[in-house]
Enzyme design. Structure first.
Site, short mmCIF file in Angstrom:
data_model
loop_
_atom_site.label_atom_id
_atom_site.label_comp_id
_atom_site.label_asym_id
_atom_site.label_seq_id
_atom_site.Cartn_x
_atom_site.Cartn_y
_atom_site.Cartn_z
N SER A 9 0.79 -1.60 0.13
CA SER A 9 -0.38 0.41 0.33
C SER A 9 0.81 1.14 -0.13
O SER A 9 1.72 1.16 0.67
CB SER A 9 -0.62 0.15 1.23
OG SER A 9 -1.39 1.28 1.45
N HIS A 34 -0.62 -1.77 -4.47
CA HIS A 34 -2.29 -0.95 -3.34
C HIS A 34 -2.75 0.09 -3.86
O HIS A 34 -1.94 1.12 -2.80
CB HIS A 34 -2.26 -2.02 -2.18
CG HIS A 34 -3.73 -2.24 -1.57
ND1 HIS A 34 -5.27 -3.17 -1.78
CD2 HIS A 34 -4.62 -1.18 -0.80
CE1 HIS A 34 -6.32 -2.94 -1.11
NE2 HIS A 34 -5.42 -1.74 -0.27
N ASP A 36 -5.59 2.82 -2.48
CA ASP A 36 -6.04 3.52 -1.39
C ASP A 36 -7.01 4.44 -1.66
O ASP A 36 -6.82 5.94 -0.76
CB ASP A 36 -5.65 3.54 0.31
CG ASP A 36 -4.91 2.02 0.79
OD1 ASP A 36 -5.77 0.76 0.74
OD2 ASP A 36 -4.40 1.98 1.20
N MET A 38 -9.96 7.17 -0.79
CA MET A 38 -10.41 7.25 -0.14
C MET A 38 -11.60 8.66 0.34
O MET A 38 -10.47 9.99 -0.03
CB MET A 38 -10.06 7.54 1.44
CG MET A 38 -9.54 6.60 1.35
SD MET A 38 -8.75 6.23 3.49
CE MET A 38 -7.32 4.85 3.28
N HIS A 67 -7.97 0.13 -4.69
CA HIS A 67 -9.59 -0.51 -2.91
C HIS A 67 -10.11 1.34 -3.13
O HIS A 67 -9.80 1.84 -3.04
CB HIS A 67 -8.39 -0.84 -1.73
CG HIS A 67 -9.22 -0.62 -0.64
ND1 HIS A 67 -8.73 -0.95 0.16
CD2 HIS A 67 -10.22 -0.92 -0.31
CE1 HIS A 67 -9.01 -0.95 1.42
NE2 HIS A 67 -10.97 -0.71 1.11
N MET A 69 -12.58 2.93 -1.31
CA MET A 69 -13.22 3.08 0.19
C MET A 69 -13.77 4.42 0.25
O MET A 69 -14.08 5.46 0.09
CB MET A 69 -12.68 3.71 1.12
CG MET A 69 -11.64 2.11 1.45
SD MET A 69 -10.46 2.06 2.58
CE MET A 69 -8.75 2.24 0.97
N MET A 138 -11.16 -7.05 5.74
CA MET A 138 -10.56 -5.20 6.31
C MET A 138 -10.02 -6.27 7.86
O MET A 138 -11.09 -6.61 7.84
CB MET A 138 -11.46 -4.53 6.16
CG MET A 138 -11.48 -3.25 4.65
SD MET A 138 -10.08 -3.10 4.63
CE MET A 138 -8.99 -1.47 5.37
N ASP A 172 -5.79 -6.68 4.32
CA ASP A 172 -6.20 -5.54 4.21
C ASP A 172 -5.69 -4.83 6.12
O ASP A 172 -6.78 -4.64 6.63
CB ASP A 172 -6.19 -4.94 3.73
CG ASP A 172 -5.72 -3.40 3.00
OD1 ASP A 172 -4.71 -2.99 3.59
OD2 ASP A 172 -6.80 -2.79 2.22
C1 DX5 Z 1 -6.42 1.09 5.42
C2 DX5 Z 1 -5.82 0.67 3.42
C3 DX5 Z 1 -4.53 -0.20 4.02
C4 DX5 Z 1 -4.01 0.66 4.89
C5 DX5 Z 1 -2.46 -1.32 5.12
O1 DX5 Z 1 -7.56 1.79 5.35
O2 DX5 Z 1 -6.57 0.25 3.15
O3 DX5 Z 1 -4.56 -0.15 3.12
O4 DX5 Z 1 -2.98 1.35 4.15
O5 DX5 Z 1 -1.62 0.08 5.94
P1 DX5 Z 1 -0.62 -0.89 7.22
O6 DX5 Z 1 0.21 -2.23 6.64
O7 DX5 Z 1 -0.09 0.45 7.68
O8 DX5 Z 1 -1.43 -1.25 8.32
ZN ZN Z 2 -6.20 -0.87 1.63
#
Ligand code: DX5
Ligand code: ZN
Length: 211
Positions: A9, A34, A36, A38, A67, A69, A138, A172
């Protein structure tokens, strides 16, 4: 295919220098990247949009694992597909019409992932398993990197693996060398890791240790 895929990520990387760092992740053994996304509504944080995905696409050849969100993910599927996403994962909690969202992702030629937050019962995604390529379990509340792994994810992964022996199961949140063996044993085959890779000074070693 390798037995377990590692999808680093990039959430906590410096976005002004993202292409160099993603190229390095690829050289250091990442299977996927990956991303993320948001929106500050579905989760209490906002990150980047498809423009960053398109920058990363120019820097690497490995699959981009997006991903989402975001609320109403169906509305942005085409933007991410055009930007170069290879896999688009959305949260079933965020979609008004789960089947229509799956169909929209398939139509865009991306692989489809469906994700559930820690409190969503596994039974709720069961009807969709035959329609998707991957389930993302998750193991933290989505929103931030660097959180502590929730052990309840292990049983949830095992339940999904029992329902489907072939589907990709991605996990994740809080994945590190302590938690990776637990989720692999339960049946996960795609591990997302942020801090356990990018917060170390040897990404190659961190990736191979997780694998
Ligand atoms: C959280 C994200 C993850 C996050 C993982 O909402 O979806 O992908 O970046 O980070 P670590 O591995 O540090 O928990
Ligand atoms: Zn993620």
């Amino acid at each position: 295919m390798k037995k377990v895929l590692i999808s680093p990520s990039i959430l906590t990387l410096d976005f002004s220098n993202i292409q160099t760092q993603c190229a390095k992740l690829q050289r250091d053994g990442a299977d996927w990247i990956h991303l993320d996304v948001m929106d500050g509504i579905f989760v209490p944080n906002s990150t980047f949009d498809w423009q960053l995905v398109s920058q990363v696409k120019q820097a690497v050849t490995i699959p981009l694992d997006v991903h989402l969100m975001v609320v109403d993910p169906i509305n942005v599927v085409d933007n991410y597909a055009k930007a170069g996403a290879d896999i688009i994962t959305f949260h079933m909690e965020a979609a008004k019409d789960v089947v229509a969202t799956i169909k929209a992702i398939k139509k865009s030629s991306c692989k489809v992932g469906i994700s559930i937050k820690p409190a969503t019962p596994v039974a709720e995604i069961e009807p969709y398993l035959p329609l998707v390529d991957m389930v993302l379990v998750m193991s933290v509340e989505p929103g931030f990197g660097g959180q502590k792994f929730m052990p309840s994810a292990v049983e949830r992964i095992a339940q999904i693996r029992a329902l489907n022996p072939d589907i990709l199961i991605q996990v994740d949140g809080g994945i590190n060398t302590q938690t990776a063996p637990l989720v692999k044993k339960a049946g996960a085959n795609v591990l997302v890791a942020g801090s356990a890779i990018v917060n170390t000074d040897n990404w190659e070693k961190a990736i191979s240790n997780l694998r």
